[in-house]
Design a protein around this motif. Structure first.
Motif, PDB file in Angstrom:
ATOM      1  N   TYR A 104      -4.877   2.976  -3.492  1.00 44.76           N
ATOM      2  CA  TYR A 104      -6.239   3.211  -3.960  1.00 44.76           C
ATOM      3  C   TYR A 104      -6.506   4.720  -3.899  1.00 44.76           C
ATOM      4  CZ  TYR A 104      -6.479  -1.790  -3.071  1.00 44.76           C
ATOM      5  OH  TYR A 104      -6.232  -3.146  -3.073  1.00 44.76           O
ATOM      6  N   TYR A 105      -6.901   5.283  -5.051  1.00 45.33           N
ATOM      7  CA  TYR A 105      -7.111   6.725  -5.155  1.00 45.33           C
ATOM      8  C   TYR A 105      -8.607   7.047  -5.186  1.00 45.33           C
ATOM      9  CZ  TYR A 105      -2.124   6.973  -6.247  1.00 45.33           C
ATOM     10  OH  TYR A 105      -0.762   6.879  -6.188  1.00 45.33           O
ATOM     11  N   HIS A 106      -8.922   8.350  -5.049  1.00 47.58           N
ATOM     12  CA  HIS A 106     -10.305   8.812  -4.992  1.00 47.58           C
ATOM     13  C   HIS A 106     -11.101   8.470  -6.252  1.00 47.58           C
ATOM     14  CE1 HIS A 106     -10.179  10.420  -1.147  1.00 47.58           C
ATOM     15  NE2 HIS A 106     -10.066  11.719  -1.376  1.00 47.58           N
ATOM     16  N   ASN A 107     -10.423   8.479  -7.399  1.00 45.78           N
ATOM     17  CA  ASN A 107     -11.131   8.231  -8.666  1.00 45.78           C
ATOM     18  C   ASN A 107     -11.263   6.733  -8.975  1.00 45.78           C
ATOM     19  OD1 ASN A 107      -8.498   7.614  -9.195  1.00 45.78           O
ATOM     20  ND2 ASN A 107      -8.277   8.990 -10.958  1.00 45.78           N
ATOM     21  N   ASN A 108     -11.120   5.908  -7.950  1.00 45.40           N
ATOM     22  CA  ASN A 108     -11.206   4.439  -8.067  1.00 45.40           C
ATOM     23  C   ASN A 108     -10.051   3.832  -8.850  1.00 45.40           C
ATOM     24  OD1 ASN A 108     -13.648   4.290  -6.608  1.00 45.40           O
ATOM     25  ND2 ASN A 108     -14.824   4.803  -8.464  1.00 45.40           N
ATOM     26  N   GLU A 109      -9.020   4.624  -9.088  1.00 45.26           N
ATOM     27  CA  GLU A 109      -7.829   4.093  -9.761  1.00 45.26           C
ATOM     28  C   GLU A 109      -6.964   3.355  -8.753  1.00 45.26           C
ATOM     29  OE1 GLU A 109      -3.919   5.596 -12.348  1.00 45.26           O
ATOM     30  OE2 GLU A 109      -5.471   7.032 -11.731  1.00 45.26           O
ATOM     31  N   VAL A 110      -6.427   2.229  -9.187  1.00 46.16           N
ATOM     32  CA  VAL A 110      -5.535   1.439  -8.344  1.00 46.16           C
ATOM     33  C   VAL A 110      -4.201   1.298  -9.075  1.00 46.16           C
ATOM     34  CG1 VAL A 110      -5.162  -0.738  -7.152  1.00 46.16           C
ATOM     35  CG2 VAL A 110      -7.478   0.168  -7.391  1.00 46.16           C
ATOM     36  N   ARG A 111      -3.128   1.637  -8.372  1.00 47.01           N
ATOM     37  CA  ARG A 111      -1.796   1.490  -8.954  1.00 47.01           C
ATOM     38  C   ARG A 111      -0.974   0.521  -8.104  1.00 47.01           C
ATOM     39  NH1 ARG A 111       0.558   6.916 -11.815  1.00 47.01           N
ATOM     40  NH2 ARG A 111      -1.329   7.471 -12.974  1.00 47.01           N
ATOM     41  N   ASN A 112      -0.211  -0.322  -8.804  1.00 46.12           N
ATOM     42  CA  ASN A 112       0.601  -1.325  -8.119  1.00 46.12           C
ATOM     43  C   ASN A 112       2.082  -0.999  -8.245  1.00 46.12           C
ATOM     44  OD1 ASN A 112      -1.641  -2.991  -7.379  1.00 46.12           O
ATOM     45  ND2 ASN A 112      -1.726  -3.732  -9.499  1.00 46.12           N
ATOM     46  N   TYR A 113       2.826  -1.331  -7.208  1.00 47.26           N
ATOM     47  CA  TYR A 113       4.263  -1.048  -7.164  1.00 47.26           C
ATOM     48  C   TYR A 113       4.972  -2.263  -6.570  1.00 47.26           C
ATOM     49  CZ  TYR A 113       2.135   3.587  -7.392  1.00 47.26           C
ATOM     50  OH  TYR A 113       1.364   4.660  -7.744  1.00 47.26           O
ATOM     51  N   TYR A 114       6.228  -2.454  -6.996  1.00 48.84           N
ATOM     52  CA  TYR A 114       6.972  -3.643  -6.599  1.00 48.84           C
ATOM     53  C   TYR A 114       8.364  -3.259  -6.115  1.00 48.84           C
ATOM     54  CZ  TYR A 114       3.230  -5.835  -9.279  1.00 48.84           C
ATOM     55  OH  TYR A 114       2.003  -6.219  -9.743  1.00 48.84           O
ATOM     56  N   PRO A 115       8.964  -4.072  -5.253  1.00 51.06           N
ATOM     57  CA  PRO A 115      10.315  -3.749  -4.772  1.00 51.06           C
ATOM     58  C   PRO A 115      11.355  -3.940  -5.862  1.00 51.06           C
ATOM     59  CG  PRO A 115       9.634  -5.888  -3.953  1.00 51.06           C
ATOM     60  CD  PRO A 115       8.445  -5.306  -4.663  1.00 51.06           C
ATOM     61  N   GLY A 116      12.450  -3.235  -5.726  1.00 49.87           N
ATOM     62  CA  GLY A 116      13.562  -3.382  -6.658  1.00 49.87           C
ATOM     63  C   GLY A 116      14.665  -4.211  -6.029  1.00 49.87           C
ATOM     64  N   SER A 117      15.857  -3.671  -5.988  1.00 53.38           N
ATOM     65  CA  SER A 117      17.005  -4.424  -5.482  1.00 53.38           C
ATOM     66  C   SER A 117      17.172  -4.317  -3.978  1.00 53.38           C
ATOM     67  CB  SER A 117      18.279  -3.949  -6.182  1.00 53.38           C
ATOM     68  OG  SER A 117      18.459  -2.547  -5.993  1.00 53.38           O
ATOM     69  N   ALA A 118      16.463  -3.390  -3.306  1.00 53.85           N
ATOM     70  CA  ALA A 118      16.600  -3.216  -1.857  1.00 53.85           C
ATOM     71  C   ALA A 118      15.671  -4.179  -1.131  1.00 53.85           C
ATOM     72  CB  ALA A 118      16.315  -1.763  -1.465  1.00 53.85           C
TER      73      ALA A 118
END
Length: 1009
Positions: A823-837
């Motif tokens: 969650y960033y200051h400008n109310n932007e939300v970014r999602n991330y996911y695991p790879g092969s590890a």
């Protein structure tokens, strides 16, 4: 008497031309009408156009198509062709509807060529041109190899409009302007590219020729004087030109205005996709064959006659310029001129084979003129007078036979050079998508070729992939030079990187199912958390990823209701109007001749043209067919040590093992059975079962004339990256052929003759009552327990990632889906996911490390992080929780930061460890995980055997930062959970800070891992 004879001669010539036209149309119907249905599945684009037609059959006035790319607007392609196929499909199946429409258009194209050719020569020559259209290689390739119905439609109506346009400028009658515009309107509604470039390469030369014919005095002028006078004539006719231009542009803009609106409001901003038509044909000869030699074969063979005829008269000046420019542009990147003239942007967007196609169309009248002269004109008289009739007969027969064989080769091109995978039966996949609400998620196909469009045509289920590049807007596709996800391996690293993004970020696109027709992708799927679910009756493997949300409602791109009506009504109306006005024209306004000035002496050729144009076809086509036969049957694969090794590896790469065995020294002691048995014991693993040969270099050593050793350096492309291998082969010369000497084989045999392993398998029984009521998840059952043992934010230079460990605290296997939200200051939300590890499936009480890559440091700092959260969703897992045999390892320090790991597996399972893998975690003395990495070994370990390998590991503890200033919330199944206290790991401390878990892929479907 002479006038009567001339009249009879003219009547005969007219009848002969029309008879030839009817013969051409009949041959086309019998030839292409019968063959097209069977060549359709092997074409590049036919299924794409059928998919668009299916859209209009379902949603005529709704341009939003949700089934590809999470949705796109069909106004991105002119609709008339697809709408007509959709209308026909109301009476016939879609494939039949496509064939019926395309054959009808081909007949109209033949008529168009006939009428177009009459602008240059008489009706007999025009009839020959019509027959030539039936068997011209560029036409056959466009229809039976490319399946480009819109291209043929646009060209058919463009050619039919040119005689009207010509007569308008010669005779200045409004009816010709009206007819030219209404026919051109159909071309615009069918294929915008043909209409746009047709203005330059077809319409402009037609106007120029009409102005010359309307002013006969111009033909006798000096070239410089001719150009000057032509400018004056054009200026004097500016009203006609301006009127036509304004009306034509208005039609082009109005008929498909939604397309221009889309182009302006949503322009194409994607990385250029490589296309073979832009290659240097001298370097990439396979592209040159498909995109230049085959379509332009007859043009190349008759180029002397074409060049002579098209440059002989001033009225042909515009056509000569168009022909040679198209011929040049069609050569792709062979010379730098096309890129310089078109500009880099247009060069990288357009497929340049279309220019070669246009060049072949322009050349048809001039080829027909020479062929007619060769068969029954001055060229024939020359050969008979110079030699005898038998010579002319043999020359004609051999030329015709060689060209017929060449045409047969084109029809069977897919047999010699497979263009698509073998035809796939789609019914099992449709049944799978239709049951258990599977259509509520998106799917992906791998290894389907253009048949993925045929699957999409027959279902309402959506896919993240697609086969219309101009419409896609997903950043994972537009930022890389990737044609489609389903054939990602052919796009190299960029293609596999794009596919990896979708497989990793599958939750983002609700991507739950993968239909795989190519096991090349199996390792990538497995190590990204996908599990094999079922092998369908057609052999397609279905892969599934757990804990994926259903497709979320997506707001389609807004489009005015008026534009929707315009898109659904005007294009079809243009065809209806063209048909009606053409009928009126034929009944009331048609005149017998196009113009008064007729070129009657176009068949006299100089001797150099006579010889070259008469002999080149037989030489060219005989050489071409001979070369193909030689490559198929007579090529010497074992004439040198280098060729022997190269061809041996080629057969291995395509798994032609019986042919590969033929490269070994013949011996009764070394049989095919023994070779295959030894191969089955040594092969397996990532190489060679899941790899394709990328490059090879052979270095023979030794000066012995009959025996050499060769160092073979190979690079193999796999879905997990590239592998490099070095082999040493001994070769021996026997009876003028080089053979490979089989290497000594020492089999590794398990100590036990029978191996047993006690598996604990689990099965989720499903709903407790029979009901068709859909639920968001598979079932409303209790979620397995899990706990975060640690979560850490690590920064290493510009790299940022979350590391940690999660425990399956339940007594059943669990599938875990992780997601990190920042969650960033400008109310932007970014999602991330695991790879092969990460181990996505865990056995009861098992734990796994994980590492989830985030954005780079510069971007994260610029956006200013507020907080972070990690979410875990769990579900019962029925498969994928066995990760390998018994693992032992030792870790040695090479330097302060460099470690060497020696791992040894004992495969106590009843199946091979196809791709042995290690999940490594670097921990400090306090037990904090600094990084997690997956390492795979390319060689399989057979059941009951040991396998060992070494791997290097670079530590980051000491140069990376463990950042704790950002709060990290942990959630499991939507509920906030406390992260367990981090404790020291004695095992990791004894091994220089490393802890390793087994993570192996097993190809055998013991329980559909």
């Amino acid at each position: 008497m002479d006038s009567v004879d001339n009249l009879q001669y003219d009547i005969w010539k007219n009848l002969q031309g029309k008879r030839l036209l009817l013969v051409a149309m009949s041959i086309a119907l019998l030839l292409h009408g019968v063959i097209l249905y069977f060549t359709l599945p092997q074409t590049y684009d036919a299924f794409v156009h059928i998919f668009f037609a299916d859209h209009y059959a379902r949603f005529w006035f709704e341009p939003w198509e949700y089934r590809w790319y999470t949705g796109f607007l069909t106004i991105s392609y002119p609709p008339l062709v697809h709408q007509m196929i959709a209308l026909i499909s109301k009476l016939f199946p879609l494939k039949v509807a496509f064939c019926l429409y395309t054959i009808t258009i081909y007949e109209i194209l033949i008529v168009g060529v006939y009428r177009f050719s009459k602008l240059f020569f008489g009706k007999t020559t025009a009839g020959v041109a019509a027959i030539l259209t039936v068997v011209l290689s560029s036409m056959i390739e466009t229809l039976h190899v490319y399946g480009q119905a819109p291209t043929l439609t646009g060209m058919a109506f463009l050619l039919n409009s040119l005689p009207f346009l010509y007569q308008y400028f010669v005779k200045k009658k409004p009816i010709y302007l009206v007819m030219a515009l209404v026919v051109l309107a159909v071309a615009v509604s069918s294929h915008h590219v043909t209409a746009i470039f047709g203005m330059v390469f077809f319409i402009a030369p037609t106007i120029l020729m009409a102005l010359v014919d309307a002013n006969p005095a111009l033909t006798g002028l000096h070239p410089v004087r001719f150009v000057q006078q032509m400018v004056l004539v054009a200026l004097s006719s500016y009203k006609q030109i301006l009127l036509f231009g304004v009306l034509m542009i208005s039609l082009a803009l109005g008929l498909i205005f939604p397309y221009w609106y889309w182009s302006k409001t949503d322009p194409i901003t994607q990385v250029s996709i490589p296309h073979g038509s832009r290659d240097n044909f001298l370097e990439v000869t396979s592209s040159g064959l498909i995109f230049y030699v085959i379509p332009l074969a007859l043009i190349i063979a008759l180029l002397p006659a074409i060049a002579y005829s098209i440059t002989r008269q001033k009225r042909y000046l515009g056509w000569a310029v168009s022909f040679f420019i198209c011929l040049l542009f069609g050569s792709g990147g062979t010379t730098p001129i096309p890129k310089l003239m078109l500009g880099e942007n247009a060069f990288n967007i357009l497929t340049l084979d279309r220019f070669g196609f246009w060049a072949s169309v322009i050349a048809i009248p001039f080829m027909a003129q020479f062929i007619h002269s060769f068969v029954a004109g001055s060229v024939k008289d020359f050969w008979i007078a110079k030699y005898d009739s038998a010579t002319h007969f043999v020359l004609s027969g051999l030329s015709g036979l060689s060209y017929i064989l060449f045409v047969v080769y084109i029809f069977h091109l897919a047999s010699f050079r497979p263009l698509q995978p073998k035809e796939i039966e789609i019914e099992p996949m449709l049944n799978f998508l239709n049951r258990d609400e599977h259509m509520r998620w998106r799917f992906l196909t791998l290894g389907f070729g253009d048949q993925m469009a045929w699957l999409s045509t027959n279902t309402l289920a959506a896919t993240v992939d697609g086969n219309y590049h101009s419409a896609r807007r997903l950043p994972e596709l537009t930022t890389r030079p990737v044609e489609r996800l389903e054939n990602a391996k052919y796009s190299g690293e960029e293609g596999l990187a794009s596919l990896n993004d979708f497989l990793t970020y599958s939750e983002k696109y609700s991507l739950k199912y993968v239909f795989s027709n190519d096991r090349f992708y199996d390792p990538l799927l497995y190590f990204n958390g996908w599990n094999r679910t079922i092998r369908l009756e057609n052999g397609i493997m279905v892969w599934e990823k757990g804990n994926i949300s259903t497709i979320k409602p997506l707001r389609p791109t807004e489009l005015s209701p008026l534009l929707k009506k315009v898109w659904g009504i005007l294009p079809v109306s243009s065809l209806v109007v063209a048909v009606l006005l053409s009928s009126v024209y034929l009944l009331r306004f048609k005149e017998e001749e196009y113009h008064v000035i007729r070129n009657g002496s176009g068949e006299r050729y100089p001797k150099v043209i006579l010889y070259s144009a008469s002999l080149l076809p037989i030489l060219f086509f005989t050489f071409f067919i001979g070369k193909q036969v030689y490559e198929l049957l007579l090529v010497k694969e074992q004439d040198t040590p280098e060729n022997t090794v190269l061809n041996y590896y080629n057969h291995l790469d395509f798994q032609r093992f019986e042919k590969a065995f033929g490269f070994f020294v013949p011996s009764p002691a070394y049989t095919l059975d023994r070779y295959l048995l030894e191969k089955s014991m040594t092969d397996g693993g990532l190489w060679p079962s899941y790899s394709k040969l990328d490059s090879i270099a052979v270095h023979p050593n030794g000066n012995n004339a009959d025996a050499v050793k060769a160092e073979v350096f190979t690079r193999w492309r796999t879905s997990l990256g590239y592998l490099e291998k070095t082999d040493t082969l001994s070769l021996q010369k026997v009876e003028k052929k080089w053979y490979i000497v089989p290497a000594e084989f020492e089999p590794e045999i398990p100590e036990e003759q029978v191996i047993s392993h006690a598996y604990t398998l689990f099965r989720k029984m499903g709903k407790r009552k029979i009901s068709s009521f859909p639920t968001v998840k598979d079932d409303r059952i209790k979620k397995p327990f899990a706990a975060f043992k640690q979560v850490n934010f690590i920064r290493s230079g510009q790299e940022n990632f979350l590391t940690g460990e999660i425990l399956n605290a339940d007594d059943i296997p669990v599938n875990i889906a992780l997601r990190v939200s920042i969650y960033y200051h400008n109310n932007e939300v970014r999602n991330y996911y695991p790879g092969s590890a990460f181990l996505y499936n865990n056995s009861p009480k098992g734990s796994t490390f994980f590492q989830i890559a985030l954005d780079n440091t510069s971007l994260m700092d610029s956006l200013q992080v507020d907080s972070m959260a990690i979410y875990a969703d769990t579900d019962i897992s029925e498969r994928g929780y066995l990760h390998g045999g018994a693992l032992n390892y030792t870790v040695a320090a090479v330097s302060t930061k460099q470690l060497k790991i020696r791992a040894e597996y004992y495969n106590d399972l009843t199946t091979d460890l196809t791709i042995p893998g290690l999940l490594l975690a670097e921990k400090d003395s306090a037990g904090v995980i600094w990084q997690a990495r997956l390492y795979t070994h390319p060689q399989a370990i057979r059941s009951g055997l040991h396998g060992s390998f070494e791997v290097g590991f670079k530590k980051i503890n000491g140069r990376a930062q463990h950042i704790t200033k950002y709060p990290v919330g942990a959630y499991i199944n939507g509920q906030r959970r406390r992260v367990l206290p981090t404790i020291p790991d004695p095992l990791a401390n004894r091994n220089h800070g490393l802890q390793i878990l087994p993570h192996c892929f097993m190809a055998q479907e013991i329980y559909l891992q």
